[in-house]
Design a protein around this motif. Structure first.
Motif, PDB file in Angstrom:
ATOM      1  N   GLU A  78       0.812  -1.297   0.094  1.00 26.51           N
ATOM      2  CA  GLU A  78       0.095  -0.233  -0.036  1.00 26.51           C
ATOM      3  C   GLU A  78       0.819   1.530   0.109  1.00 26.51           C
ATOM      4  O   GLU A  78       0.441   2.066  -0.760  1.00 26.51           O
ATOM      5  CB  GLU A  78      -0.802  -0.135   1.245  1.00 26.51           C
ATOM      6  N   ARG A  79       1.993   1.270   0.602  1.00 24.45           N
ATOM      7  CA  ARG A  79       3.039   2.387   0.772  1.00 24.45           C
ATOM      8  C   ARG A  79       3.536   2.379  -0.513  1.00 24.45           C
ATOM      9  O   ARG A  79       3.802   3.695  -1.144  1.00 24.45           O
ATOM     10  CB  ARG A  79       3.939   2.197   1.823  1.00 24.45           C
ATOM     11  N   LYS A  80       3.956   1.410  -1.232  1.00 26.52           N
ATOM     12  CA  LYS A  80       4.384   1.707  -2.511  1.00 26.52           C
ATOM     13  C   LYS A  80       3.761   2.150  -3.606  1.00 26.52           C
ATOM     14  O   LYS A  80       4.000   3.170  -4.441  1.00 26.52           O
ATOM     15  CB  LYS A  80       4.723   0.104  -2.931  1.00 26.52           C
ATOM     16  N   ARG A  81       2.174   1.812  -3.368  1.00 28.11           N
ATOM     17  CA  ARG A  81       1.346   2.334  -4.282  1.00 28.11           C
ATOM     18  C   ARG A  81       1.164   3.771  -4.278  1.00 28.11           C
ATOM     19  O   ARG A  81       0.955   4.500  -5.230  1.00 28.11           O
ATOM     20  CB  ARG A  81       0.059   1.790  -4.129  1.00 28.11           C
ATOM     21  N   ARG A  82       0.913   4.380  -2.769  1.00 27.83           N
ATOM     22  CA  ARG A  82       0.926   5.661  -2.973  1.00 27.83           C
ATOM     23  C   ARG A  82       2.198   6.525  -3.081  1.00 27.83           C
ATOM     24  O   ARG A  82       2.062   7.572  -3.601  1.00 27.83           O
ATOM     25  CB  ARG A  82       0.809   5.865  -1.270  1.00 27.83           C
ATOM     26  N   LEU A  83       3.190   5.795  -2.715  1.00 27.65           N
ATOM     27  CA  LEU A  83       4.599   6.625  -3.140  1.00 27.65           C
ATOM     28  C   LEU A  83       4.918   6.688  -4.662  1.00 27.65           C
ATOM     29  O   LEU A  83       5.241   7.732  -4.994  1.00 27.65           O
ATOM     30  CB  LEU A  83       5.767   5.645  -2.440  1.00 27.65           C
ATOM     31  N   GLU A  84       4.337   5.711  -5.233  1.00 25.01           N
ATOM     32  CA  GLU A  84       4.503   5.856  -7.062  1.00 25.01           C
ATOM     33  C   GLU A  84       3.557   6.819  -7.219  1.00 25.01           C
ATOM     34  O   GLU A  84       4.010   7.603  -8.174  1.00 25.01           O
ATOM     35  CB  GLU A  84       3.941   4.526  -7.286  1.00 25.01           C
ATOM     36  N   VAL A  85       2.254   7.229  -6.809  1.00 20.54           N
ATOM     37  CA  VAL A  85       1.507   8.205  -7.122  1.00 20.54           C
ATOM     38  C   VAL A  85       1.906   9.484  -6.712  1.00 20.54           C
ATOM     39  O   VAL A  85       2.038  10.424  -7.650  1.00 20.54           O
ATOM     40  CB  VAL A  85       0.095   8.047  -6.553  1.00 20.54           C
ATOM     41  N   ALA A  86       2.732   9.769  -5.741  1.00 21.99           N
ATOM     42  CA  ALA A  86       3.365  10.761  -5.346  1.00 21.99           C
ATOM     43  C   ALA A  86       4.576  11.119  -6.211  1.00 21.99           C
ATOM     44  O   ALA A  86       5.036  12.450  -6.437  1.00 21.99           O
ATOM     45  CB  ALA A  86       3.785  10.952  -3.773  1.00 21.99           C
TER      46      ALA A  86
ATOM     47  N   PRO B 227       8.318  14.330  -9.615  1.00 25.49           N
ATOM     48  CA  PRO B 227       9.422  13.458  -9.671  1.00 25.49           C
ATOM     49  C   PRO B 227      10.793  14.068  -9.097  1.00 25.49           C
ATOM     50  O   PRO B 227      11.869  13.304  -9.366  1.00 25.49           O
ATOM     51  CB  PRO B 227       9.556  13.636 -11.430  1.00 25.49           C
ATOM     52  N   ARG B 228      10.806  15.214  -8.899  1.00 25.50           N
ATOM     53  CA  ARG B 228      12.003  15.830  -8.542  1.00 25.50           C
ATOM     54  C   ARG B 228      12.254  15.842  -7.121  1.00 25.50           C
ATOM     55  O   ARG B 228      13.242  16.116  -6.389  1.00 25.50           O
ATOM     56  CB  ARG B 228      12.202  17.410  -8.897  1.00 25.50           C
ATOM     57  N   ASN B 229      11.286  15.267  -6.311  1.00 29.75           N
ATOM     58  CA  ASN B 229      11.384  15.151  -4.843  1.00 29.75           C
ATOM     59  C   ASN B 229      12.269  13.934  -4.461  1.00 29.75           C
ATOM     60  O   ASN B 229      11.805  12.412  -4.685  1.00 29.75           O
ATOM     61  CB  ASN B 229       9.874  15.076  -4.404  1.00 29.75           C
ATOM     62  N   SER B 230      13.504  13.860  -4.340  1.00 30.17           N
ATOM     63  CA  SER B 230      14.414  12.933  -3.866  1.00 30.17           C
ATOM     64  C   SER B 230      14.050  12.185  -2.637  1.00 30.17           C
ATOM     65  O   SER B 230      14.481  10.955  -2.565  1.00 30.17           O
ATOM     66  CB  SER B 230      15.902  13.444  -3.980  1.00 30.17           C
ATOM     67  N   SER B 231      13.510  12.914  -1.657  1.00 28.70           N
ATOM     68  CA  SER B 231      13.079  11.783  -0.576  1.00 28.70           C
ATOM     69  C   SER B 231      11.975  10.786  -0.794  1.00 28.70           C
ATOM     70  O   SER B 231      12.180   9.767  -0.269  1.00 28.70           O
ATOM     71  CB  SER B 231      12.624  12.965   0.771  1.00 28.70           C
ATOM     72  N   LEU B 232      10.933  11.129  -1.696  1.00 22.34           N
ATOM     73  CA  LEU B 232      10.092  10.355  -2.012  1.00 22.34           C
ATOM     74  C   LEU B 232      10.524   9.214  -2.713  1.00 22.34           C
ATOM     75  O   LEU B 232      10.276   8.196  -2.628  1.00 22.34           O
ATOM     76  CB  LEU B 232       9.009  11.355  -2.800  1.00 22.34           C
ATOM     77  N   ALA B 233      11.605   9.556  -3.833  1.00 21.54           N
ATOM     78  CA  ALA B 233      12.144   8.381  -4.636  1.00 21.54           C
ATOM     79  C   ALA B 233      13.013   7.603  -3.577  1.00 21.54           C
ATOM     80  O   ALA B 233      13.090   6.276  -3.777  1.00 21.54           O
ATOM     81  CB  ALA B 233      13.069   9.128  -5.616  1.00 21.54           C
ATOM     82  N   GLY B 234      13.673   8.161  -2.592  1.00 18.01           N
ATOM     83  CA  GLY B 234      14.528   7.240  -1.658  1.00 18.01           C
ATOM     84  C   GLY B 234      13.522   6.621  -0.891  1.00 18.01           C
ATOM     85  O   GLY B 234      13.824   5.205  -0.613  1.00 18.01           O
ATOM     86  N   LEU B 235      12.378   6.758  -0.277  1.00 15.48           N
ATOM     87  CA  LEU B 235      11.350   6.056   0.251  1.00 15.48           C
ATOM     88  C   LEU B 235      10.734   4.839  -0.527  1.00 15.48           C
ATOM     89  O   LEU B 235      10.839   3.705  -0.120  1.00 15.48           O
ATOM     90  CB  LEU B 235      10.408   6.992   0.994  1.00 15.48           C
TER      91      LEU B 235
ATOM     92  N   ASP C  25      10.749  -0.898  -2.050  1.00 13.04           N
ATOM     93  CA  ASP C  25      10.973  -2.049  -2.656  1.00 13.04           C
ATOM     94  C   ASP C  25      12.059  -2.977  -2.289  1.00 13.04           C
ATOM     95  O   ASP C  25      11.935  -4.050  -2.475  1.00 13.04           O
ATOM     96  CB  ASP C  25      11.416  -1.032  -4.169  1.00 13.04           C
ATOM     97  N   SER C  26      12.948  -2.425  -1.351  1.00 13.98           N
ATOM     98  CA  SER C  26      13.891  -3.282  -0.976  1.00 13.98           C
ATOM     99  C   SER C  26      13.335  -4.316   0.157  1.00 13.98           C
ATOM    100  O   SER C  26      13.873  -5.204   0.174  1.00 13.98           O
ATOM    101  CB  SER C  26      15.120  -2.474  -0.447  1.00 13.98           C
ATOM    102  N   ALA C  27      12.457  -3.548   0.910  1.00 10.89           N
ATOM    103  CA  ALA C  27      11.843  -4.460   1.859  1.00 10.89           C
ATOM    104  C   ALA C  27      10.910  -5.583   1.438  1.00 10.89           C
ATOM    105  O   ALA C  27      10.926  -6.688   1.569  1.00 10.89           O
ATOM    106  CB  ALA C  27      10.839  -3.400   2.859  1.00 10.89           C
TER     107      ALA C  27
END
Length: 324
Positions: free
Chosen positions: A15-23, A28-36, A41-43
């Motif tokens: 669920e977090r992955k789905r929300r993060l992908e939307v965010a 797209p330039r938000n590096s903190s969102l990409a890092g999360l 994905d790693s987990a």
């Protein structure tokens, strides 16, 4: 980790992955969102590999409560860095302060009812629940114990507090309130989590409407002697369609209702557990005392019994006395 818990955490991560992908798509330039997103994905990859929940340093299991609170945790407590330890300690100190602020007023007296309680977490936070809510000359009292320990249990304790406070304000019958809270636990708590609860509505006439959902037996003591009232319901969160019935209890002037969590009855020394029988004996011997004095006598006795053996469970005790 249990299969149900692993399934729950996987669902949370997906669920977090789905929300993060939307965010990320929106920013797209938000590096903190990409890092999360990379961490999530790693987990999920570690879940597929079977290494999820293992400390990257020592390969032992990461603490269950910490994983339930934060599914991205990758190190056990023994291998946190010093800044991470300091941050965790600050969070625990704040959580402890918040939890203590949820406790009821000490020495509360409502009409003919006087009360006292003792709340002692074994760690920074507790899964024990204690509350006293005055209502139109009556007194609603609640004592519970959430399964597990630590932060996850304390979060559910806070939810219990908020639920009962909110529902009480709606002037619903107590049995209906308990049914609603049970439904919430079944639908919203983590897999395997439940709560035992003893609660009641103390009326000006000395009558108490008592509900016990799988909690320790309640003890009534006074001029008529001492008696034990066994639980008459299942713990909250076990079954969705559970009915909760009340046990009527009549207290006369000078009688006391004594409630406790299993941190008291299961306190132990080298010979065994303290036990409900010893609680009843102690309460009977001290029946004439005021609630605060009765609790102090009980705590002195359990300390003498354990003789320095450390406690491994939270302990909460509540005494309610009819004083007219």
């Amino acid at each position: 980790m249990a299969t149900l818990e692993a399934s729950f955490l996987q669902g949370q991560l997906e669920e977090r992955k789905r929300r993060l992908e939307v965010a990320v798509a929106s920013a797209p330039r938000n590096s903190s969102l990409a890092g999360l997103l990379r961490e999530v994905d790693s987990a999920l990859d570690r879940m597929t590999e079977g290494t999820y929940g293992l400390c990257l340093e020592c390969h032992d299991s990461v603490e269950r409560d910490r994983l339930l609170a934060d599914p991205l945790v990758r190190y056990c407590l023994d291998h946190l860095t010093q800044p991470q330890r300091a941050a965790l300690q600050r969070d625990l100190d704040l959580a402890s302060q918040v939890q203590r602020n949820l406790l009821p007023q000490k020495g509360l007296r409502v009409g003919c009812w006087e009360t006292s309680y003792h709340f002692a977490p074994v760690g920074a936070v507790s899964g024990d629940y204690c509350d006293l809510i005055p209502s139109d000359g009556r007194l609603l009292f609640l004592l519970g114990d959430v399964s597990g320990k630590g932060v996850a249990a304390s979060m559910l304790m806070a939810q219990l507090h908020a639920l009962f406070r909110s529902l009480t304000g709606m002037s619903l019958p107590l049995g209906q309130i308990v049914t609603y809270v049970n439904r919430f636990f079944c639908e919203c708590a983590l897999a395997g989590q439940y709560a035992t609860l003893v609660c009641g509505l103390a009326k000006p006439t000395g009558e108490i409407e008592l509900h016990n959902a799988g909690h320790c037996p309640a003890i009534v003591v006074g001029c008529g002697g001492v008696s034990c009232i066994e639980p008459n319901g299942l713990p909250l969160g076990m079954f969705l369609e559970t009915e909760f019935s009340a046990t009527p209890v009549q207290l006369e002037a000078g009688d006391t209702l004594f409630l406790y969590t299993d941190g008291l009855s299961e306190a132990s020394n080298e010979s065994g557990e303290y036990g409900v029988d010893r609680v009843m004996t102690l309460v009977h011997q001290q029946a004439a005392r005021q609630p605060a004095e009765l609790i102090d006598a009980c705590l002195d006795d359990v300390r003498a019994f354990t003789n320095g053996v450390p406690s491994f469970d939270d302990m909460t005790v509540l005494a309610l006395r009819r004083c007219d």
